[in-house]
Design a protein around this motif. Structure first.
Motif, short mmCIF file in Angstrom:
data_model
loop_
_atom_site.label_atom_id
_atom_site.label_comp_id
_atom_site.label_asym_id
_atom_site.label_seq_id
_atom_site.Cartn_x
_atom_site.Cartn_y
_atom_site.Cartn_z
N HIS A 181 -19.97 26.71 30.07
CA HIS A 181 -19.64 26.34 31.45
C HIS A 181 -19.43 27.62 32.24
CE1 HIS A 181 -17.88 23.42 34.35
NE2 HIS A 181 -17.18 24.46 34.76
N ASN A 208 -24.35 20.10 36.60
CA ASN A 208 -23.57 19.83 35.38
C ASN A 208 -24.28 18.83 34.47
OD1 ASN A 208 -21.72 21.44 36.62
ND2 ASN A 208 -20.15 19.87 36.90
N ARG A 242 -26.21 15.95 36.67
CA ARG A 242 -25.74 15.70 38.04
C ARG A 242 -25.76 17.00 38.83
NH1 ARG A 242 -19.59 13.85 39.37
NH2 ARG A 242 -19.77 13.53 41.60
N SER A 254 -22.75 23.64 34.24
CA SER A 254 -22.09 23.22 33.01
C SER A 254 -23.03 22.66 31.97
CB SER A 254 -21.04 22.15 33.35
OG SER A 254 -20.26 21.86 32.21
N ALA A 261 -21.12 21.38 29.44
CA ALA A 261 -19.87 21.03 28.76
C ALA A 261 -19.51 19.56 28.90
CB ALA A 261 -18.72 21.90 29.28
N LEU A 262 -20.39 18.79 29.54
CA LEU A 262 -20.06 17.37 29.72
C LEU A 262 -20.34 16.61 28.42
CD1 LEU A 262 -21.31 16.54 33.33
CD2 LEU A 262 -19.24 17.68 32.57
N PRO A 263 -19.72 15.43 28.27
CA PRO A 263 -19.94 14.68 27.04
C PRO A 263 -21.40 14.26 26.89
CG PRO A 263 -18.10 13.78 28.30
CD PRO A 263 -18.79 14.76 29.18
N GLU A 312 -20.90 26.09 40.30
CA GLU A 312 -20.49 25.58 38.99
C GLU A 312 -21.73 25.11 38.25
OE1 GLU A 312 -18.08 22.07 39.20
OE2 GLU A 312 -17.63 22.09 37.07
#
Lengths: 328, 329
Positions: free
Chosen positions: B208, B151, B236, B226, B228-230, B224
């Motif tokens: 995502h 992510n 990570r 992503s 889409a994290l800020p 998963e």
């Protein structure tokens, strides 16, 4: 303060212990008695909590109760709940609400007819960390919720939990309902479809112990639930409830049981995580005591229980058919 | 010593260039990027010639291996051109955006008798290798429940923002999750079903993917990936591998040996480092393995067929997210 007469039906589910411990903290609560088909267990618990023992739940329900806590095996939730409703008693019933949709509807109908409240025991709704996350989401801190992943791992229980006739199912039945409920609560949306892969992959006890569930909500949000009994015997803690909520403005990572001390237990050759915060059982019982006192609608209702059960049962159906199951 | 040309001097080109600096087996003789300053930066690092045109590099430079670090939609065109020219090709992942391109690359490599491999570098990451070693030693019993996450914030740095255009990058389903798909396939066998969801197109800077895989072995996986994290959140990765006799976990943010916190009156920042020696550098290891295969005319560690298999799972996830149906492989 009006006396509240409350009984507990069965210690088959071990949550009865913590629920009863919480109940007796309230000065207005009179613990009228404990009913348990298992005489040894029932008498022991009645002695522990200094109350009366009843073998049959019917006799306990005759004791002019204001409320009853039902911690039988899952199959018997319906039978005892309906009997309690007919006696005009408010009900807190352990999760899952029931093992079939028909039973769940009959329970809701019985409560409605008798004008009593029926509450499903979703203690995670009262976990302080879950509440804090819910407040942040509601305050718009992470913007609009886009997607959620969640994990409820635990150790495999024994006894009736692994007898499908009494439990209605294994890990999928036991754990999907908690997170299914929180996902509905966090998003304010109902479930559109459910897909699940599940099976007996880990413990060889004759019941599903592993499951991955994908939910699509009516508002377009997708969410996953890992409901597996994935923790082995030596895992440092029994229960794990983790959620990641991704929004348009940010992300919340919730670990509901992260408040622990790490104990190196040399005598028993193991590491153990010791929780030091409220789990949620405290708030759950506080809410039920208020329901009994005021007949108010509980924060988590029997209908919430039905909705969560629908997810679990749809998960089983999806596992059998290898297709997504529509709930809308 | 093998002579190498590096095509594409962006993030991955730069990562490969730094890996080559400590690789005695090879000499990078040319680098190429249409952005002169990017090419010159790596040329000066490697002590070689910078080109801004592939054709000019092809005409003037003398090399046996082309390392393709271009955006995914350009992989096939340049890889097949180099193969037809008799060059061995190492191509960044994903192999391509569709099976037609991927097949063409594999067939061309076969036809011209060159070695071809794809940068599924996760296999060379020491923490992932350590997990595999534990599993092979039987430490978790039979693997049953596998979870991987990868992510990050939206990769807004890319050239012409090509990541955002899923017709060029494939989105996180293809670009990002493919790391885990390859690793899972390589270590846990073939996948028989895929069910997946993504965020749709309503949020262009947030992409995502969530996928549930069922393996032929009966094991299942939750994957998963992503974007889409800020903005500003550290990249990570995690894995959690549960078997009949145990569980293995890794979380790059938790299991991080070096966190640096910097701050001023206005803002604070936190950096995660995972320092590795040259010998442990996974990018160096994958390139070293490829060059070894070229020199010894052996099959590369990451075969083209495996790169296609990973792409098939990624495309199945994309199709499932689009159709709402389970995709059987």
């Amino acid at each position: 303060m009006k006396e509240l007469r409350i009984g507990v039906v069965s210690f088959e589910h071990m949550h009865a212990q913590s629920y009863t411990q919480e109940l007796v903290k309230y000065p207005e609560v009179t613990l009228v008695g404990i009913a348990d088909e298992n005489e040894k267990r029932g008498k022991e618990m009645a002695a522990t909590f200094k109350t009366n023992y009843y073998q049959g739940y019917e006799s306990l329900l005759e004791q002019q109760l204001d409320g009853v806590v039902i911690c039988t095996n899952n199959r018997d939730h319906a039978k005892v709940s309906i009997a309690a409703a007919k006696k005009g008693i408010h009900i807190l019933v352990e999760k899952p609400f029931a093992t079939t949709i028909a039973d769940a509807h009959a329970m809701l109908e019985a409560a409605r007819e008798a004008n009593v409240q029926i509450m499903n025991a979703f203690p995670m709704r009262f976990n302080p960390n879950v509440i804090a996350a819910k407040k942040k989401i509601d305050a718009g801190l992470i913007g609009e919720v886009l997607t959620i992943t969640s994990i409820n791992h635990g150790k495999i229980p024994g006894g009736w939990f692994i007898d499908p006739a009494l439990s209605g199912g294994g890990a999928v039945m036991d754990h999907t309902v908690h997170l299914g409920d929180l996902i509905r609560w966090f998003t304010g949306s109902e479930i559109k479809s459910v897909f699940c892969e599940s099976g007996e992959l880990l413990h060889h006890k004759g019941i599903d112990d592993t499951g991955l569930v994908m939910i699509e909500l009516n508002n377009g949000v997708s969410a996953t639930i890992d409901c597996s009994w994935a923790h082995h015997t030596n895992y440092p803690i029994w229960a794990q409830v983790d959620m990641q909520i991704i929004g348009t403005k940010g992300v919340i990572e919730l670990k509901a049981f992260a408040q622990v001390l790490h104990l190196d237990d040399q005598a028993n050759q193991r590491f153990e995580d010791i929780g030091w915060n409220e789990t949620g059982d405290e708030g759950l019982i506080k809410e039920f005591v208020q329901v009994c006192a005021t007949a108010k609608t509980p924060l988590v209702t029997g209908l919430d229980g039905l909705r969560a059960l629908e997810i679990a049962l749809a998960s089983y159906e999806s596992s059998r058919t290898n297709e997504a199951v529509s709930l809308s | 010593m093998l002579r190498i040309a590096l095509l594409g001097c962006g993030t991955m080109g730069s990562t490969h260039a730094h890996a080559y600096t400590s690789l005695g087996e090879a000499k990078v003789v040319a680098v190429c990027d249409i952005r002169l300053e990017k090419a010159e930066a790596l040329a000066s690092l490697l002590g070689c010639v910078a080109y801004t045109s592939y054709e000019a590099m092809k005409e003037k430079a003398d090399y046996e291996v082309l390392d393709v670090c271009l955006p995914t939609y350009l992989h096939c065109r340049y890889a097949t051109d180099a193969m037809q020219d008799g060059k061995h090709v190492f191509c960044e992942k994903p192999i391509a955006l569709n099976l037609e391109d991927a097949d063409l690359m594999v067939e061309t490599a076969k036809e011209y008798g060159v070695t071809f491999s794809v940068g599924h570098v996760l296999r060379f990451f020491p923490q992932y290798q350590a997990a595999v070693a534990q599993i092979k030693a039987g430490r978790i019993g039979t693997p049953a429940l596998l979870r991987t996450t990868r992510n990050q914030a939206f990769p807004g740095w890319s050239w012409e923002n090509w990541y955002q255009d899923s017709t060029k990058s494939g989105g996180p389903e293809v670009d990002l999750a493919i790391h885990d798909y390859d690793w899972l396939l390589y270590n846990f066998g073939s996948v028989k079903r895929v069910y997946a969801k993504n965020l749709g197109t309503g949020h262009p800077k947030q992409m995502h993917t969530l996928a549930i895989l069922r393996f032929a072995s009966g094991a299942m996986a939750h994957v998963e990936a992503s974007w889409a994290l800020p903005k500003g959140i550290e990249f990570r990765t995690t894995f959690e591998l549960v078997g009949t006799d145990g569980q293995l976990c890794y979380d790059s943010s938790r299991d991080c040996p070096l966190k640096t916190q910097l701050g001023s009156d206005e803002e604070a920042s936190l950096f995660y480092d995972n320092p590795l020696s040259d010998e442990m550098n996974p990018y160096r290891a994958e390139l070293k393995a490829f060059l070894h295969a070229v020199e010894h005319k052996t099959e590369p560690v990451v075969t083209a067929a495996e790169a296609i298999a990973a792409l098939q799972v990624a495309l199945a996830a994309k199709e499932s997210a689009h159709s709402g149906k389970v995709v059987h492989l």
